[in-house]
Design a protein around this motif. Sequence first.
Motif, PDB file in Angstrom:
ATOM      1  N   SER A  35       0.876  -1.176   0.000  1.00  0.00           N
ATOM      2  CA  SER A  35       0.000   0.000   0.000  1.00  0.00           C
ATOM      3  C   SER A  35       0.910   1.220   0.000  1.00  0.00           C
ATOM      4  CB  SER A  35      -0.924  -0.010   1.223  1.00  0.00           C
ATOM      5  OG  SER A  35      -0.167   0.154   2.405  1.00  0.00           O
ATOM      6  N   CYS A  36       0.322   2.405   0.127  1.00  0.00           N
ATOM      7  CA  CYS A  36       1.166   3.589   0.048  1.00  0.00           C
ATOM      8  C   CYS A  36       0.466   4.791   0.660  1.00  0.00           C
ATOM      9  CB  CYS A  36       1.574   3.874  -1.394  1.00  0.00           C
ATOM     10  SG  CYS A  36       0.217   3.892  -2.565  1.00  0.00           S
ATOM     11  N   VAL A  37       1.194   5.874   0.764  1.00  0.00           N
ATOM     12  CA  VAL A  37       0.664   7.124   1.296  1.00  0.00           C
ATOM     13  C   VAL A  37       0.356   8.039   0.118  1.00  0.00           C
ATOM     14  CG1 VAL A  37       1.109   9.096   2.817  1.00  0.00           C
ATOM     15  CG2 VAL A  37       2.085   6.845   3.359  1.00  0.00           C
ATOM     16  N   CYS A  38      -0.817   8.653   0.167  1.00  0.00           N
ATOM     17  CA  CYS A  38      -1.268   9.542  -0.912  1.00  0.00           C
ATOM     18  C   CYS A  38      -1.020  10.995  -0.510  1.00  0.00           C
ATOM     19  CB  CYS A  38      -2.766   9.324  -1.140  1.00  0.00           C
ATOM     20  SG  CYS A  38      -3.460  10.309  -2.493  1.00  0.00           S
ATOM     21  N   HIS A  55      -8.936   7.485  13.432  1.00  0.00           N
ATOM     22  CA  HIS A  55      -9.575   6.610  12.441  1.00  0.00           C
ATOM     23  C   HIS A  55      -8.528   6.045  11.489  1.00  0.00           C
ATOM     24  CE1 HIS A  55      -9.290   9.667   9.232  1.00  0.00           C
ATOM     25  NE2 HIS A  55      -9.627  10.551  10.163  1.00  0.00           N
ATOM     26  N   ARG A  56      -8.913   4.954  10.832  1.00  0.00           N
ATOM     27  CA  ARG A  56      -8.031   4.334   9.843  1.00  0.00           C
ATOM     28  C   ARG A  56      -7.794   5.306   8.692  1.00  0.00           C
ATOM     29  NH1 ARG A  56      -9.166  -1.418  10.291  1.00  0.00           N
ATOM     30  NH2 ARG A  56     -10.129  -1.576  12.346  1.00  0.00           N
ATOM     31  N   ILE A  57      -6.690   5.103   8.002  1.00  0.00           N
ATOM     32  CA  ILE A  57      -6.339   6.003   6.909  1.00  0.00           C
ATOM     33  C   ILE A  57      -5.703   5.188   5.783  1.00  0.00           C
ATOM     34  CG2 ILE A  57      -4.088   6.591   7.919  1.00  0.00           C
ATOM     35  CD1 ILE A  57      -4.613   9.533   6.898  1.00  0.00           C
ATOM     36  N   GLY A  58      -5.707   5.776   4.571  1.00  0.00           N
ATOM     37  CA  GLY A  58      -5.150   5.090   3.408  1.00  0.00           C
ATOM     38  C   GLY A  58      -6.247   4.649   2.462  1.00  0.00           C
ATOM     39  N   HIS A  59      -5.897   4.509   1.172  1.00  0.00           N
ATOM     40  CA  HIS A  59      -6.921   4.074   0.217  1.00  0.00           C
ATOM     41  C   HIS A  59      -6.331   3.453  -1.045  1.00  0.00           C
ATOM     42  CE1 HIS A  59      -6.181   8.473  -0.418  1.00  0.00           C
ATOM     43  NE2 HIS A  59      -5.912   8.014  -1.629  1.00  0.00           N
ATOM     44  N   GLU A  60      -5.038   3.099  -1.022  1.00  0.00           N
ATOM     45  CA  GLU A  60      -4.415   2.507  -2.204  1.00  0.00           C
ATOM     46  C   GLU A  60      -3.769   1.188  -1.806  1.00  0.00           C
ATOM     47  OE1 GLU A  60      -1.983   5.901  -4.159  1.00  0.00           O
ATOM     48  OE2 GLU A  60      -2.739   6.679  -2.267  1.00  0.00           O
ATOM     49  N   PHE A  61      -4.098   0.096  -2.486  1.00  0.00           N
ATOM     50  CA  PHE A  61      -3.434  -1.172  -2.168  1.00  0.00           C
ATOM     51  C   PHE A  61      -3.586  -2.189  -3.302  1.00  0.00           C
ATOM     52  CE2 PHE A  61      -7.199  -3.787  -1.195  1.00  0.00           C
ATOM     53  CZ  PHE A  61      -8.163  -2.814  -0.945  1.00  0.00           C
ATOM     54  N   VAL A  62      -2.639  -3.101  -3.308  1.00  0.00           N
ATOM     55  CA  VAL A  62      -2.735  -4.333  -4.097  1.00  0.00           C
ATOM     56  C   VAL A  62      -2.535  -5.486  -3.120  1.00  0.00           C
ATOM     57  CG1 VAL A  62      -1.909  -3.308  -6.260  1.00  0.00           C
ATOM     58  CG2 VAL A  62      -0.264  -4.317  -4.662  1.00  0.00           C
ATOM     59  N   GLY A  63      -3.060  -6.657  -3.497  1.00  0.00           N
ATOM     60  CA  GLY A  63      -2.926  -7.773  -2.563  1.00  0.00           C
ATOM     61  C   GLY A  63      -3.388  -9.080  -3.170  1.00  0.00           C
ATOM     62  N   VAL A  64      -3.520 -10.076  -2.283  1.00  0.00           N
ATOM     63  CA  VAL A  64      -3.925 -11.406  -2.722  1.00  0.00           C
ATOM     64  C   VAL A  64      -5.215 -11.777  -1.992  1.00  0.00           C
ATOM     65  CG1 VAL A  64      -3.288 -13.854  -2.752  1.00  0.00           C
ATOM     66  CG2 VAL A  64      -1.562 -12.107  -3.230  1.00  0.00           C
ATOM     67  N   VAL A  65      -6.169 -12.311  -2.744  1.00  0.00           N
ATOM     68  CA  VAL A  65      -7.475 -12.642  -2.174  1.00  0.00           C
ATOM     69  C   VAL A  65      -7.344 -13.870  -1.269  1.00  0.00           C
ATOM     70  CG1 VAL A  65      -9.847 -13.329  -2.695  1.00  0.00           C
ATOM     71  CG2 VAL A  65      -8.665 -11.639  -4.148  1.00  0.00           C
ATOM     72  N   GLU A  66      -7.796 -13.718  -0.040  1.00  0.00           N
ATOM     73  CA  GLU A  66      -7.740 -14.842   0.922  1.00  0.00           C
ATOM     74  C   GLU A  66      -9.091 -15.536   1.082  1.00  0.00           C
ATOM     75  OE1 GLU A  66      -4.155 -14.038   4.045  1.00  0.00           O
ATOM     76  OE2 GLU A  66      -6.173 -13.457   4.685  1.00  0.00           O
ATOM     77  N   ALA A  67     -10.170 -14.813   0.910  1.00  0.00           N
ATOM     78  CA  ALA A  67     -11.505 -15.401   1.102  1.00  0.00           C
ATOM     79  C   ALA A  67     -12.517 -14.592   0.309  1.00  0.00           C
ATOM     80  CB  ALA A  67     -11.881 -15.384   2.587  1.00  0.00           C
ATOM     81  N   LEU A 327       5.332  -1.488   6.915  1.00  0.00           N
ATOM     82  CA  LEU A 327       4.086  -0.884   7.405  1.00  0.00           C
ATOM     83  C   LEU A 327       4.258  -0.271   8.792  1.00  0.00           C
ATOM     84  CD1 LEU A 327       1.009  -0.396   7.283  1.00  0.00           C
ATOM     85  CD2 LEU A 327       0.700  -2.733   8.129  1.00  0.00           C
ATOM     86  N   ARG A 328       5.018  -0.934   9.648  1.00  0.00           N
ATOM     87  CA  ARG A 328       5.128  -0.441  11.029  1.00  0.00           C
ATOM     88  C   ARG A 328       5.772   0.947  11.094  1.00  0.00           C
ATOM     89  NH1 ARG A 328       9.077  -4.347  10.496  1.00  0.00           N
ATOM     90  NH2 ARG A 328      11.203  -3.563  10.734  1.00  0.00           N
ATOM     91  N   LEU A 347       4.484   1.127   1.230  1.00  0.00           N
ATOM     92  CA  LEU A 347       4.499   0.422   2.516  1.00  0.00           C
ATOM     93  C   LEU A 347       4.256  -1.064   2.290  1.00  0.00           C
ATOM     94  CD1 LEU A 347       2.227   2.879   4.572  1.00  0.00           C
ATOM     95  CD2 LEU A 347       4.720   2.611   4.790  1.00  0.00           C
ATOM     96  N   ARG A 348       5.093  -1.894   2.912  1.00  0.00           N
ATOM     97  CA  ARG A 348       4.870  -3.352   2.809  1.00  0.00           C
ATOM     98  C   ARG A 348       4.568  -3.912   4.185  1.00  0.00           C
ATOM     99  NH1 ARG A 348       6.515  -6.013  -2.381  1.00  0.00           N
ATOM    100  NH2 ARG A 348       7.835  -4.511  -3.457  1.00  0.00           N
ATOM    101  N   PRO A 349       3.441  -4.571   4.343  1.00  0.00           N
ATOM    102  CA  PRO A 349       3.101  -5.182   5.639  1.00  0.00           C
ATOM    103  C   PRO A 349       4.133  -6.261   6.004  1.00  0.00           C
ATOM    104  CG  PRO A 349       1.172  -5.061   4.235  1.00  0.00           C
ATOM    105  CD  PRO A 349       2.352  -4.698   3.377  1.00  0.00           C
TER     106      PRO A 349
END
Lengths: 349, 349
Positions: A35-38, A55-67, A327-328, A347-349
Amino acid sequence: MLATLIHAPRDIRVETVPDPVLSTGGDAIVKVVASCVCGSDLWPYRGVTPTREPHRIGHEFVGVVEAIGDRVERIRVGDFVIAPFYVCDNTCINCRNGFSTSCLHGGWWGSDDRLGGFADGGQGERIRVPLADGTLVPVREEITDDLVPGLLTLSDVMGTGHHAAVSAGVAPGDSVAVVGDGAVGLCAIIAARRLGATTIIAMSRHPDRQALAREFGATHIVAERGDVGITAVRELTHGIGADRALECVGTKESMDQALRSARPGGMVGFVGVPNGGPELPLRRMFDTNVGVRGGVAPVRGYIDELLPDVLSGAIQPGRVFDLELPLRDAAAAYAAMDERRAIKVLLRP
Amino acid sequence: MLATLIHAPRDIRVETVPDPVLSTGGDAIVKVVASCVCGSDLWPYRGVTPTREPHRIGHEFVGVVEAIGDRVERIRVGDFVIAPFYVCDNTCINCRNGFSTSCLHGGWWGSDDRLGGFADGGQGERIRVPLADGTLVPVREEITDDLVPGLLTLSDVMGTGHHAAVSAGVAPGDSVAVVGDGAVGLCAIIAARRLGATTIIAMSRHPDRQALAREFGATHIVAERGDVGITAVRELTHGIGADRALECVGTKESMDQALRSARPGGMVGFVGVPNGGPELPLRRMFDTNVGVRGGVAPVRGYIDELLPDVLSGAIQPGRVFDLELPLRDAAAAYAAMDERRAIKVLLRP
């Protein structure tokens, strides 16, 4: 899991929060790969927009579907997916018209909405994606690690730069002035070149960004602003101004720069989030026939068009990421962008 | 000769003035066959814009060429000509771009300018036309008297209505809302239909104008304004608003009506002269992706395109003239339009 929250201006914290769970049958759980910072995340960070409670923040990401929910049809567990910076069904009339940001059933990351409860903001380990079939774009080619930054830009900045160019109607042979040298402005240069512009003027004062602008296709750099900058643009465009001006900042000054950089009958494509809501001088637009079109970019619909060029390397928008952090260290990512030590942080988790 | 002057609000006089004479070698003297009063002429008439001293008024005319300078090549003595509401060379880069209202060497009727001295305003018996080769469009077909009103609309209102539609990008199958039922709004309906719009909503409160709007191609009439009017437009357009909205008035209220009548991603084409210079709400445009384009209409370039349809009768914009008076009664013409007893008044010297 871990996720990023904003507590107050300049107070970004990565905290343990509950894992997301499927709730609607049409949603999916995605494990974030990057993900990343905008630039727009810096607004609450700088206190320009208020943060009333954490509150949570951020709105850009790529990933792998788990469910996936039991009504999901297009998306499969194990898919690598790109998420646009919003949720949409991709089937309503506004989506079909190409404006999925106005989806009749969609919503925004990081908010409680009508779509089965909370959906996280992107700067975290996992996300519940409502309307998964409409929102997510699966990429079923092999994903090597070096492709990830480029794919991540399709979540927002590359599609947003493209929207500026499309809104302005950039066509082969055009002259284009790009106002703003942030990640979106740099992607707008890529988009303008990709659509055939032959004169591309980057308005930029930062040597490192000027260099990247040239690599992305800028033919000229104008470092000056205001009247001097306008004069410099006109000298490069037959004395009348550019066919198209792309506004990628969002301030009154940047919109003024864009409006005055365009020739009579030219178009301003704007994607900078209007900071404080400046108004447009209609009389000036009337006298010059300079039009203004743009807004929140319907990137979901652009992913299909831009993805092949990212996969082939024909365009390399991933280069706007000049810093990568775990990410941390999200707080450090915000600080680096706020202090202009980085154009955009991955950012990488 | 006789010409019309405005002395003060509601003080229109037809007076004897000197005959015009050739002065530049590139100009022509045109004997006026017909001229007319424009909606924008009502602004000084009503005192909305100031009249600091008596001056000629008017800017729309057709006529016959009586004399030409020795450098005039395209225009011949005896030609029936249509004059746009401005002077242009039709060769500079702005003219070639299609925006001859921004001609680098042009000017406006009724003003002292760089083009060899004074050029009359149109509501008179004769006019000196600077840059005659660029400005005038000869019509060498036989001109019957019933063709004159339609040809005269190409001087301004028909081309201006067309510009609203072109600026909004009207295309086959579109839904179009037209704000304003004056001569320009009515011509915008003709233009929208001619460009293939299939749903054309005329926003009009006057029964006589509603009837003409329907004859020109309006498929629906909405008499309401404000929120009720917007709701009515949306009910006719899949609940989201019209693909295109044509703003043909020039007030803050009419622009607001147009902006809110357009669907997400739609376009407003505007040609109403901004009365008092209202500003545009950029944030709303950003959120909805509704663009705004238009301005002072480059009608010179449209005459070639529209003329065949006027000559053939395929479009009948001349019907906006619902009153015809002799030039000496110009004051009565202004009063009739001011009091909405006439849509548009044709004057014959």
